[in-house]
Scaffold this active site. Structure first.
Site, short mmCIF file in Angstrom:
data_model
loop_
_atom_site.label_atom_id
_atom_site.label_comp_id
_atom_site.label_asym_id
_atom_site.label_seq_id
_atom_site.Cartn_x
_atom_site.Cartn_y
_atom_site.Cartn_z
N ARG A 110 -130.77 -50.02 -54.95
CA ARG A 110 -131.03 -48.63 -55.33
C ARG A 110 -132.39 -48.18 -54.82
O ARG A 110 -133.35 -48.96 -54.80
CB ARG A 110 -131.01 -48.54 -56.86
CG ARG A 110 -131.13 -47.14 -57.44
CD ARG A 110 -129.94 -46.31 -57.13
NE ARG A 110 -129.78 -45.18 -58.03
CZ ARG A 110 -128.90 -44.22 -57.80
NH1 ARG A 110 -128.12 -44.23 -56.73
NH2 ARG A 110 -128.76 -43.23 -58.65
N THR A 408 -121.76 -39.81 -50.95
CA THR A 408 -121.61 -41.26 -51.02
C THR A 408 -120.34 -41.73 -50.31
O THR A 408 -119.45 -40.93 -50.02
CB THR A 408 -121.60 -41.70 -52.50
OG1 THR A 408 -122.77 -41.24 -53.11
CG2 THR A 408 -121.48 -43.17 -52.69
N GLU A 447 -132.24 -39.30 -53.66
CA GLU A 447 -131.71 -40.04 -54.81
C GLU A 447 -132.50 -39.80 -56.10
O GLU A 447 -131.95 -39.91 -57.19
CB GLU A 447 -131.70 -41.54 -54.49
CG GLU A 447 -130.59 -42.30 -55.16
CD GLU A 447 -129.23 -41.91 -54.61
OE1 GLU A 447 -128.38 -41.52 -55.42
OE2 GLU A 447 -129.03 -41.99 -53.39
N GLY A 495 -118.49 -39.83 -55.40
CA GLY A 495 -118.15 -38.70 -56.29
C GLY A 495 -119.10 -38.50 -57.45
O GLY A 495 -118.70 -37.94 -58.48
N GLY A 496 -120.37 -38.94 -57.33
CA GLY A 496 -121.31 -38.74 -58.44
C GLY A 496 -120.75 -39.39 -59.70
O GLY A 496 -120.16 -40.47 -59.64
N1 GLU Z 1 -126.23 -40.49 -56.44
C1 GLU Z 1 -124.98 -40.76 -57.07
C2 GLU Z 1 -125.03 -42.02 -57.87
O1 GLU Z 1 -125.71 -42.92 -57.50
C3 GLU Z 1 -123.90 -40.90 -56.10
C4 GLU Z 1 -123.68 -39.65 -55.40
C5 GLU Z 1 -122.27 -39.42 -55.16
O2 GLU Z 1 -121.44 -40.26 -55.09
O3 GLU Z 1 -121.95 -38.30 -55.01
O4 GLU Z 1 -124.38 -42.12 -58.86
#
Ligand code: GLU
Length: 597
Positions: A110, A408, A447, A495-496
């Site tokens: 990360r 992502t 991030e 997908g966040g």
């Molecule tokens: N930053 C998000 C996370 O680490 C992922 C972003 C995404 O998949 O859209 O959970």
């Protein structure tokens, strides 16, 4: 190529879930790029969202490389062809099953905040910055972890060196890849801000315009950067000239003065880069209906939240005959697990995270009793207290669901020896910070906007505020499932925060509902994250179940698309089945070394 249109009748029979709505059309460019969303055979498998990236991994497997070598090759190629979602300007989480030891291990790569950051990182004059201003700024850029993750994975488990596995990606970057509709759409989303940064404009807006579908996009700068990493290792990034360029860029965002954009400078410096460490740690583990499910422990909330939801679902038998009850329980289990996630999960180096307690079946039982079979719960639901589980009790006020981006990419790889990798990498938002490092060919992440800028609920401790060298909480959920100690499934998705519900839905679709892995990936999705409305895709909303769920008090909001999963399964005869999206994000690309059907 197999499209959703071909899958729909089969799915409708199996699930009763689908659907009068017409499925989205498959990306016509898929035919050109040779994308195929499923493959079955021997010798190993690779699946990702992109055909060139999958081919890069397959090439490494064919030359005798193992799953880790192939995963890094695939990821590096995604840095070329999916530069808005992946790359050495970002981070990610790597889950590895080692066939020799039978163990699952994880790498937390990360991005981290600067050691000089504190909880006021995103405050200006005491007020939180507007989210959009934070995203397109140096402030949101964390120390990238991706290159270090590749190096560490190869060093521990790989059989090839970095220079060798980067070669296919260098070739794609030099020769170019074919722009498809998804790439053009994602560029259009970013056009306004790319326009403001000459380095980003030069890379992704040829002649100042959107790249044309079917045209070839090259990235010689990235090929050269990869070659430099291959020659000198990642020291060139963490202690060398690539790092110096990253720091210069984020501290003085190279914005076109004529644009008038105020891109705030970031704090990360060369000492922060030099101090970066990938964390190797134990996976999360739950036993779900006799299967061992391994995921990512915090700093991602993926493993604890998928695991808690599975434990909640595991407190009752599968309502096989009743698809409405099935969906109801799925939505309620995610609602409850998200209530706990938002209250308790952050970077464990900074806050006490009750990882073990959240995954304790006794805790799940104390939360599952909240589910009313006749009626939906009301969100926001208060968290429980995993340290003192008490049946149906809550601990304090509900914590709101924070905003998280939607970008992502996820890849899954297996090899002929039975090793498996599930790896999700990101630069956060589609296009990250929008800021490319001049002359280096990659975008910097945003991030750090995954931190909460201020406490989500005043007066309640927030585990996810910025801090010095802290990692923002993620939702990334690469997952490996073992049956009798051997690999059975591996999945993940972008997908966040919807990553968590997508992984949960794919796993339960396969394990509980008798769907094949391709069907479980293609099935219409819904995502309940302790918010008043559950996000749902049009095909889910069009199902007969949706109306019955609404009658039970579920509220839905429509969203065109949730996630873009990939996965593999080991079939009982030992063959690998690789699966990707038939339609979402333009369709994914699954391949095996020796196809058998
Ligand atoms: N930053 C998000 C996370 O680490 C992922 C972003 C995404 O998949 O859209 O959970």
């Amino acid at each position: 190529m197999r499209t959703l249109a071909r899958l729909v009748p089969a799915l409708a029979l199996v699930t009763g879930l689908l659907c009068t709505a017409a499925p989205a059309q498959a990306d016509p460019s898929a035919a050109v790029t040779g994308k195929q969303p499923e493959a079955v055979g021997w010798g190993g498998a690779v699946t990702s969202v992109d055909a060139d990236a999958t081919a890069a991994g397959l090439e490494v497997l064919r030359r005798g490389g193992n799953a880790v070598d192939a995963a890094v090759a695939t990821a590096a190629a995604l840095g070329v062809t999916e530069p808005y979602s992946a790359g050495i300007g970002g981070g990610g989480y790597f889950v590895y099953y080692d066939a020799r030891t039978g163990k699952v291990t994880t790498l937390d790569g990360r991005e981290t905040a600067s050691r000089t950051a504190d909880s006021s990182l995103f405050l200006e004059n005491g007020k939180p910055l507007a989210f959009a201003d934070a995203v397109t700024s140096g402030l949101s850029v964390g120390v990238p972890g991706t290159a270090a993750t590749w190096e560490q994975a190869l060093r521990r488990w790989g059989s090839r060196d970095l220079a060798e596995v980067l070669k296919p990606a260098e070739r794609i970057a030099d020769r170019g890849f074919t722009v498809d509709q998804t790439f053009q759409d994602q560029t259009a989303l970013n056009q306004a801000r790319f326009q403001d940064f000459p380095a980003s404009r030069a890379l992704f807006l040829p002649n100042g315009k959107l790249p044309v579908v079917g045209s070839t996009l090259r990235n010689h700068d990235l090929a050269a950067t990869y070659r430099e990493l291959g020659r000198g290792g990642t020291a060139a990034l963490y202690r060398g000239p690539i790092g110096a360029d990253i720091v210069r860029t984020l501290q003085h965002p190279p914005v076109d003065p004529a644009s008038g954009r105020n891109a705030r400078p970031g704090k990360v410096d060369t000492a922060d880069l030099a101090a970066y460490q990938v964390r190797q740690q134990d996976p999360t583990h739950v036993n779900y209906r006799g299967l061992d499910v391994y995921g990512i422990a915090p700093s991602s909330s993926g493993g604890t939240t998928v695991g808690e939801a599975l434990n909640i679902l595991g407190t009752s038998s599968v309502p096989t005959a009743d698809s409405v009850q099935y969906d109801h329980r799925f939505l309620e289990a995610s609602r409850i697990a998200f209530a706990d996630r938002n209250r308790w999960v952050g970077d464990p180096n900074f806050v006490q995270v009750p990882t073990r307690q959240l995954l304790d079946p006794a805790y799940a039982a104390s939360r599952a009793c909240l589910i009313n079979p006749q009626h939906a719960l009301t969100s926001p639901l208060a968290p429980g207290d995993p340290y003192h589980p008490a049946a149906c009790a809550s601990s304090g006020q509900p914590v709101a669901e924070p905003y998280e981006g939607q970008s992502t990419t996820h890849l899954t790889v297996a090899d002929r020896w039975g090793n498996v990798v599930a790896y999700t990498l990101t630069i956060e938002q589609t296009g990250g910070s929008g800021i490319a490092v001049p002359g280096r060919g990659f975008l910097l992440n945003n991030e750090l906007t995954d931190f909460n800028f201020t406490p989500l609920t005043p007066g309640i401790p927030d585990p996810n505020l910025p801090g010095p060298a802290k990692r923002p909480r993620s939702s990334i959920s690469p997952t490996i499932v073992l049956k009798d100690g051997k690999p059975y499934l591996a999945v993940g998705s972008p997908g966040g925060a919807t990553i968590i519900t997508t992984v949960l839905q794919v796993l339960t679709g396969r394990i509980d509902r008798g769907l094949t892995l391709e069907q479980a990936i293609a099935a219409p999705r819904a995502s309940q994250r302790n918010t008043a409305a559950t996000q749902a895709e049009p095909a889910f909303l069009a199902s007969p179940e949706a109306a019955k769920l609404q009658a039970m008090g579920h509220v839905f909001s429509a969203t065109p698309e949730i996630g873009a999963a990939t996965g593999i399964e080991r079939l009982p005869d030992g063959r690998w089945l690789a699966a990707a999206e038939p339609v979402r994000r333009g369709g994914g690309s699954a391949a095996v070394v020796h196809p058998s059907r």
